[in-house]
Scaffold this active site. Structure first.
Site, PDB file in Angstrom:
ATOM      1  N   HIS A  83       0.810  -1.230   0.000  1.00  0.00           N
ATOM      2  CA  HIS A  83       0.000   0.000   0.000  1.00  0.00           C
ATOM      3  C   HIS A  83       0.840   1.277   0.000  1.00  0.00           C
ATOM      4  CE1 HIS A  83      -3.481  -2.273   0.873  1.00  0.00           C
ATOM      5  NE2 HIS A  83      -3.257  -2.493   2.142  1.00  0.00           N
ATOM      6  N   HIS A 133      -8.335   4.326   3.857  1.00  0.00           N
ATOM      7  CA  HIS A 133      -7.480   3.262   3.333  1.00  0.00           C
ATOM      8  C   HIS A 133      -6.002   3.675   3.438  1.00  0.00           C
ATOM      9  CE1 HIS A 133      -5.675   0.395   0.540  1.00  0.00           C
ATOM     10  NE2 HIS A 133      -6.766  -0.339   0.705  1.00  0.00           N
ATOM     11  N   GLU A 135      -3.458   3.175   1.609  1.00  0.00           N
ATOM     12  CA  GLU A 135      -2.845   3.713   0.376  1.00  0.00           C
ATOM     13  C   GLU A 135      -3.155   5.206   0.239  1.00  0.00           C
ATOM     14  OE1 GLU A 135      -3.610   1.612  -3.392  1.00  0.00           O
ATOM     15  OE2 GLU A 135      -3.627   3.569  -4.371  1.00  0.00           O
ATOM     16  N   CYS A 200      -4.576   0.746 -11.249  1.00  0.00           N
ATOM     17  CA  CYS A 200      -3.465  -0.072 -11.758  1.00  0.00           C
ATOM     18  C   CYS A 200      -3.953  -1.134 -12.745  1.00  0.00           C
ATOM     19  CB  CYS A 200      -2.705  -0.709 -10.606  1.00  0.00           C
ATOM     20  SG  CYS A 200      -3.578  -2.065  -9.833  1.00  0.00           S
ATOM     21  N   SER A 273      -5.766  -9.965  -2.476  1.00  0.00           N
ATOM     22  CA  SER A 273      -5.097 -10.478  -1.272  1.00  0.00           C
ATOM     23  C   SER A 273      -5.518 -11.916  -0.957  1.00  0.00           C
ATOM     24  CB  SER A 273      -5.419  -9.553  -0.096  1.00  0.00           C
ATOM     25  OG  SER A 273      -6.807  -9.297  -0.039  1.00  0.00           O
TER      26      SER A 273
HETATM   27  S1  SF4 Z   1      -0.683  -4.235  -8.369  1.00  0.00           S
HETATM   28 FE1  SF4 Z   1      -2.331  -2.749  -8.065  1.00  0.00          FE
HETATM   29  S2  SF4 Z   1      -3.654  -3.598  -6.495  1.00  0.00           S
HETATM   30 FE2  SF4 Z   1      -1.736  -4.710  -6.418  1.00  0.00          FE
HETATM   31  S3  SF4 Z   1      -0.551  -3.651  -4.851  1.00  0.00           S
HETATM   32 FE3  SF4 Z   1       0.020  -2.792  -6.838  1.00  0.00          FE
HETATM   33  S4  SF4 Z   1      -1.287  -1.036  -7.073  1.00  0.00           S
HETATM   34 FE4  SF4 Z   1      -2.189  -2.266  -5.452  1.00  0.00          FE
END
Ligand code: SF4
Length: 298
Positions: A83, A133, A135, A200, A273
């Site tokens: 995060h 959150h 992040e 992402c 996760s």
């Molecule tokens: S790939 Fe995407 S969802 Fe996974 S930790 Fe990285 S930013 Fe977060």
């Protein structure tokens, strides 16, 4: 029953990377391997990691002070989660005086970099995400005190006057369609705003795979992941939006064979996760269920 598993089900590369970093330290005899908050939002995986010597300290939001007796912890190492954290938190963790390893997902690092660059030029940053959150808490630290978290058009309407220099980004795990809808709404108030889609690739793949499973004809969805995992809950919501019955389960124990027997084809996906060992057991158990009307040899 036919079970179709989404290609993207399970750990994203960022979470896997952070776990591997922590595990590598433990395997090389570094004990304990501390993590600033839970490395992963899945209790079954956390138990496994704990048995391997990875120990969670701090809190989910990475806010509280850590109580580590550094005199007795010469062999310890402190790992930052995928995060990410704010620059302020990084300074604090480094000041503790034990070895420090930043396992922030590079995709989160890219968002932090964009915010930092704009903040230096005086921009306000609007983050689409959940203010609780970790992040988002970490990203706010790069905004030079000019960060605003929004989740709805009402939140955008309630923003103070921000002038011409406005950047909008997203928490990496949000819905793409909502980001674009809110981005368009923001532009009505701040026409000069720069909108950068920072959801992402792993999240986009996971969201896109719901549509792929629909095309393959699934009659219901099973979404595996912690009941408190934000990204799994979002995924379950997306599956629900297709109109198909959706079951969010944490482990195979929650499968109701009688209920599931009404479907002939079920799509299985899982949050970022969710470990592989939980996904494969669920797929096996579902595949062993005989759908109503299906013969035992079918
Ligand atoms: S790939 Fe995407 S969802 Fe996974 S930790 Fe990285 S930013 Fe977060």
């Amino acid at each position: 029953m036919k079970v179709i598993r989404a290609k993207s089900a399970g750990f994203c590369w960022g979470v896997e990377r952070a776990i591997n970093i922590a595990r590598d330290f433990a395997n090389k005899g570094r004990h304990p391997v501390y993590t600033d908050g839970p490395l992963i939002h899945n209790s079954q995986m956390m138990e496994k990691l704990q048995a391997e010597g990875v120990r969670e300290v701090g809190d989910y939001q990475s806010r509280s002070d850590l109580t580590i007796d550094k005199e007795k912890e010469e062999n310890a190492v402190l790992v930052v989660r995928a995060h990410g954290i704010s620059p302020e938190r990084r300074n604090y963790l480094k000041s503790i005086g034990i070895d420090f390893k930043d396992a922030t997902c590079p995709d989160v690092g890219i968002v932090a970099g964009k915010i930092k660059l704009h903040a230096r030029k005086g921009f306000h940053t609007v983050i689409f995400g959940d203010e609780r959150h970790p992040e988002v808490i970490g990203l706010l630290g790069y905004t030079d005190g000019r960060g605003h978290v929004i989740k709805s058009t009402e939140d955008i309407d309630a923003l103070p006057e921000l002038g011409d220099q406005v950047l909008m980004v997203s928490q990496t795990t949000m819905f793409t369609d909502e980001f674009h809808r809110l981005g368009n709404h923001l532009l009505k108030r701040f026409p000069q705003a720069q909108i950068i889609d920072t959801i992402c690739g792993a999240t986009k793949d996971r969201q896109g795979d719901i549509a792929v499973l629909m095309e393959e004809g699934v009659e219901a969805f099973v979404v595996i992941g912690g009941h408190h995992s934000a990204n799994t809950r979002k995924l379950a919501l997306l599956a629900q939006r297709t109109g198909k019955p959706t079951y969010h389960i944490e482990t195979a124990k929650e499968i109701d064979p009688e209920e599931m027997a009404q479907y002939r084809t079920v799509g299985v996906t899982a949050g970022a996760s969710t470990p592989e060992f939980l996904i494969s057991v669920v797929c096996e158990q579902l595949a062993a269920i005989h759908s109503v009307g299906e013969t035992a040899s079918a």
